[in-house]
Structures are given as C-alpha cells and as structure tokens.
Design a protein around this motif. Structure first.
Motif, mmCIF file in Angstrom:
data_model
loop_
_atom_site.group_PDB
_atom_site.id
_atom_site.type_symbol
_atom_site.label_atom_id
_atom_site.label_comp_id
_atom_site.label_asym_id
_atom_site.label_seq_id
_atom_site.Cartn_x
_atom_site.Cartn_y
_atom_site.Cartn_z
ATOM 1 N N HIS A 107 -12.566 2.082 73.529
ATOM 2 C CA HIS A 107 -12.555 3.192 74.083
ATOM 3 C C HIS A 107 -13.741 3.937 73.257
ATOM 4 N N ALA A 108 -14.325 4.752 73.887
ATOM 5 C CA ALA A 108 -15.345 5.330 73.024
ATOM 6 C C ALA A 108 -15.422 6.804 73.336
ATOM 7 N N TRP A 109 -16.113 7.657 72.595
ATOM 8 C CA TRP A 109 -16.276 8.962 72.524
ATOM 9 C C TRP A 109 -17.308 9.513 71.689
ATOM 10 N N GLN A 110 -17.922 10.736 71.868
ATOM 11 C CA GLN A 110 -18.915 11.227 70.969
ATOM 12 C C GLN A 110 -18.775 12.905 71.013
ATOM 13 N N ALA A 111 -18.262 13.349 69.882
ATOM 14 C CA ALA A 111 -17.936 14.685 69.841
ATOM 15 C C ALA A 111 -19.274 15.741 70.100
ATOM 16 N N GLY A 112 -20.361 15.250 69.851
ATOM 17 C CA GLY A 112 -21.594 16.433 70.070
ATOM 18 C C GLY A 112 -22.919 15.470 69.925
ATOM 19 N N PRO A 113 -23.954 16.021 70.519
ATOM 20 C CA PRO A 113 -25.260 15.371 70.645
ATOM 21 C C PRO A 113 -25.796 14.511 69.302
ATOM 22 N N ARG A 114 -25.391 15.275 68.123
ATOM 23 C CA ARG A 114 -25.643 14.592 66.810
ATOM 24 C C ARG A 114 -24.782 13.876 66.073
ATOM 25 N N LYS A 115 -23.449 13.683 66.819
ATOM 26 C CA LYS A 115 -22.431 13.001 66.407
ATOM 27 C C LYS A 115 -22.275 11.606 66.464
ATOM 28 N N ALA A 116 -21.723 10.927 65.879
ATOM 29 C CA ALA A 116 -21.609 9.443 65.989
ATOM 30 C C ALA A 116 -20.856 9.137 67.319
ATOM 31 N N LEU A 117 -21.266 7.972 68.017
ATOM 32 C CA LEU A 117 -20.202 7.234 68.938
ATOM 33 C C LEU A 117 -19.286 6.691 68.324
ATOM 34 N N VAL A 118 -18.083 7.102 68.589
ATOM 35 C CA VAL A 118 -16.752 6.453 68.096
ATOM 36 C C VAL A 118 -16.320 5.534 69.101
ATOM 37 N N LEU A 119 -15.672 4.127 68.493
ATOM 38 C CA LEU A 119 -15.246 3.214 69.245
ATOM 39 C C LEU A 119 -13.829 2.646 68.552
ATOM 40 N N ALA A 120 -12.930 2.791 69.380
ATOM 41 C CA ALA A 120 -11.505 2.496 69.014
ATOM 42 C C ALA A 120 -10.931 1.580 70.029
ATOM 43 N N ASP A 121 -9.960 0.574 69.331
ATOM 44 C CA ASP A 121 -9.097 -0.257 70.252
ATOM 45 C C ASP A 121 -7.869 0.583 70.750
ATOM 46 N N ASP A 122 -7.365 -0.296 71.557
ATOM 47 C CA ASP A 122 -5.927 0.310 72.031
ATOM 48 C C ASP A 122 -4.699 0.198 70.940
ATOM 49 N N ASP A 123 -4.849 -0.593 69.961
ATOM 50 C CA ASP A 123 -3.564 -0.543 69.080
ATOM 51 C C ASP A 123 -3.916 0.024 67.762
ATOM 52 N N GLY A 124 -5.076 0.679 67.497
ATOM 53 C CA GLY A 124 -5.317 1.646 66.283
ATOM 54 C C GLY A 124 -5.571 0.763 65.092
ATOM 55 N N ALA A 132 -10.411 -3.732 55.923
ATOM 56 C CA ALA A 132 -11.364 -4.462 55.719
ATOM 57 C C ALA A 132 -12.653 -3.483 56.310
ATOM 58 N N LEU A 133 -13.728 -3.200 55.637
ATOM 59 C CA LEU A 133 -14.757 -2.392 56.255
ATOM 60 C C LEU A 133 -16.272 -2.704 55.659
ATOM 61 N N ALA A 134 -17.171 -2.195 56.529
ATOM 62 C CA ALA A 134 -18.455 -2.512 56.309
ATOM 63 C C ALA A 134 -19.463 -1.539 56.895
ATOM 64 N N THR A 135 -20.460 -1.273 56.392
ATOM 65 C CA THR A 135 -21.640 -0.319 56.891
ATOM 66 C C THR A 135 -22.891 -0.744 56.549
ATOM 67 N N ASP A 136 -23.889 -0.374 57.163
ATOM 68 C CA ASP A 136 -25.342 -0.425 56.853
ATOM 69 C C ASP A 136 -25.922 0.866 56.849
ATOM 70 N N ARG A 137 -25.082 1.910 57.161
ATOM 71 C CA ARG A 137 -25.560 3.291 57.132
ATOM 72 C C ARG A 137 -25.824 3.804 58.612
ATOM 73 N N TYR A 138 -26.348 3.019 59.593
ATOM 74 C CA TYR A 138 -26.419 3.155 60.774
ATOM 75 C C TYR A 138 -25.088 2.748 61.635
ATOM 76 N N THR A 139 -24.341 1.962 61.140
ATOM 77 C CA THR A 139 -23.165 1.619 61.868
ATOM 78 C C THR A 139 -21.907 1.459 60.940
ATOM 79 N N MET A 140 -20.653 1.840 61.324
ATOM 80 C CA MET A 140 -19.681 1.663 60.343
ATOM 81 C C MET A 140 -18.411 1.244 60.925
ATOM 82 N N ALA A 141 -17.680 0.178 60.350
ATOM 83 C CA ALA A 141 -16.496 -0.471 61.121
ATOM 84 C C ALA A 141 -15.391 -0.605 60.086
ATOM 85 N N VAL A 142 -14.275 -0.490 60.635
ATOM 86 C CA VAL A 142 -13.108 -0.458 59.593
ATOM 87 C C VAL A 142 -11.941 -1.447 60.518
ATOM 88 N N ALA A 143 -11.463 -2.190 60.064
ATOM 89 C CA ALA A 143 -10.347 -2.987 60.766
ATOM 90 C C ALA A 143 -8.973 -2.920 59.525
#
Length: 271
Positions: free
Chosen positions: A163-180, A44-55
């Motif tokens: 859990h969160a990380w960002q690969a670079g200054p212009r890259k997205a903030l990535v957020l992930a749960d423990d279970d994948g 299941a996924l959704a986006t508004d171009r500024y954020t995107m989430a998939v479960a």
C-alpha cells in the motif's frame, strides 16, 4: 540475553531491506544492515538516503540492543539463514573491550557471528524520527510527483502487494504491507522543468484519432463539412478493416466509412 525468532522470518526481513543498503564507502554508517531489538520487536533496517526500508518481527523478549551486518557479509548471512530454514534462531548482540559489536545467530545445529568496529556506526541516522515525520505529516494535494525508476525496482522483494501514499509533493512515498511487518520510504526527485498539464496534453493529443487525406493528416474528432455545408462527425468506431466510420450530425445511426462519405458527399475539414 538472546532474542528468539526463526530463521525464516529473519531471512524474509533481510531480503526485504537488502536492496536499500548503501554502497557509498565514504559513509560506512549506512553500508550495513542495522539490527535492533527493542520493545518486543526485532527490527532490520537499511537506507542509502534516497530510500529507507524497515522490517520487523514480534518477539516475547523485551531486550534493547543494536548490531550491524556489513553489506559484504550480507550474502553469507542470507545463505546461512536459508539453510537454517524455519529453525528457532537465537539472535544476540554483544560488545567487547575493543569497541567491536558482534551479532550472533545460533540454531540448535549451527551458529554464525558477524563482528564490526562500532566506531564505523556511531552516528546511524535517526530512522524512527525520519519515518515518524512522514507517517504523521498532514496530507496535502499532490498534483504531480516524480521518482527514480532505479529505486522503484528495489521494492519488488518487499511484498506481493504494498500500500502506498504520499503526504505532499515533497514528502516521501510511503509503502507498507498488510501485516505491519514492512515499511519503506522513497524520496521523490525535483521536477521543476516539467509539469503535469503539458504531459496530459501531449498524451491526450497522441490518443486523438486521425485520418490522412491527399497526404495530409487530419484529426477525426474535429468538425467535418460536406459539399452542402452539413456537419459530419466521427462516431468513435471503425469497421472490421479499421476504417473510421462517419455520420451526419443528427443521423448518427446511419454510418459511412470515411472513404465512402468523402467520395459521395465531399467531406472536408471544417477548419
């Protein structure tokens, strides 16, 4: 062929991504949740171009299909799933001759069907590439980044800990749960008018301890001289009444309140 899951898992997935569905009706393609069955997963996924989430949830079936839940139908689907609880739920998508796509949900005791015009969703964003590019990006230093706080609030239902990380200054903030089972992206905003160093300086300056003498405020962490020209320093501590404690340099164990030292030794700022 239906994909079997349980209503609780699907309810969890939709709750996690619901805040990211767009309300921009000029782009109907993203004003809906996309449901996909592929490779033994139900997404299941959704986006508004500024954020995107998939479960996702794993399934034993390997069906491949796509369907949609428009934003206006989402509350009804969530309510139906809530009532269904942990019931085994068959999830199916089919397409009729008029170009409509129907998503069917069925338990042993009830069913629900959501139908959309497939032409509204003909060019859904390539979410796998979008997310894959962020996950595979080379890690760069990130001296500073900026985020829209309104969008940050969208992640509160995604999990207790992310859990969160960002690969670079212009890259997205990535957020992930423990279970994948959940993954999200939030794009940073531009901050050319601001940099990290002035912000750090402003805050560190605000943290500096001060004292007011004859109506003039002075920094306690700067050098102070007595009538003999000897240097005094602020110890970093205060007495129970909150008065700063001063000491002669080299005799730091022998402390005086600032008022005492000023009265007895004539403390004055060195500068």
């Amino acid at each position: 062929m239906p994909v079997n899951t349980n209503a609780h898992d699907l309810h969890r997935m939709l709750n996690q991504i619901a805040p990211h569905v767009s309300d921009d009706d000029t782009l109907p393609v993203i004003t809906a949740v996309r449901i996909e069955a592929e490779g033994g997963n139900l997404f299941a996924l959704a986006t508004d171009r500024y954020t995107m989430a998939v479960a996702r949830v794993g399934t034993v079936e390997t069906e491949n299909w796509q369907a949609y839940i428009p934003v206006e139908s989402l509350p009804a689907v969530l309510a139906w799933l809530h009532v269904a609880g942990t019931s085994v739920t068959q999830v199916t998508a089919d397409r009729d001759d008029n170009g409509n796509i129907a998503l069917s949900l069925a338990t042993a005791s009830s069913n629900m069907r959501v139908t959309v015009d497939s032409s509204d969703y003909a060019h859904y964003p390539n979410w796998r590439k979008t997310i894959g590019d962020q996950l595979e990006a080379d890690m760069e230093p990130v001296p500073m980044t900026s985020y829209t706080t309104e969008f940050l609030a969208r992640w509160k239902d995604a999990g207790t800990v992310l859990h969160a990380w960002q690969a670079g200054p212009r890259k997205a903030l990535v957020l992930a749960d423990d279970d994948g089972l959940f993954l999200g992206l939030q794009m940073p905003v531009r901050f050319e008018t601001c940099s990290r160093e002035p912000l750090i300086t402003q805050w560190l300056t605000a943290f500096k301890p001060t004292v007011t003498v004859d109506g003039v405020m002075h920094r306690l962490d700067e050098a102070w001289l007595d009538n003999d020209g000897d240097e005094w320093t602020f110890t970093g501590s205060r007495n129970p009444s909150g008065e700063p404690l001063m000491a002669l340099v080299g005799l730091e164990d022998d402390t005086y309140t600032f008022a005492q030292a000023a009265a007895e030794y004539g403390l004055k700022p060195a500068a």
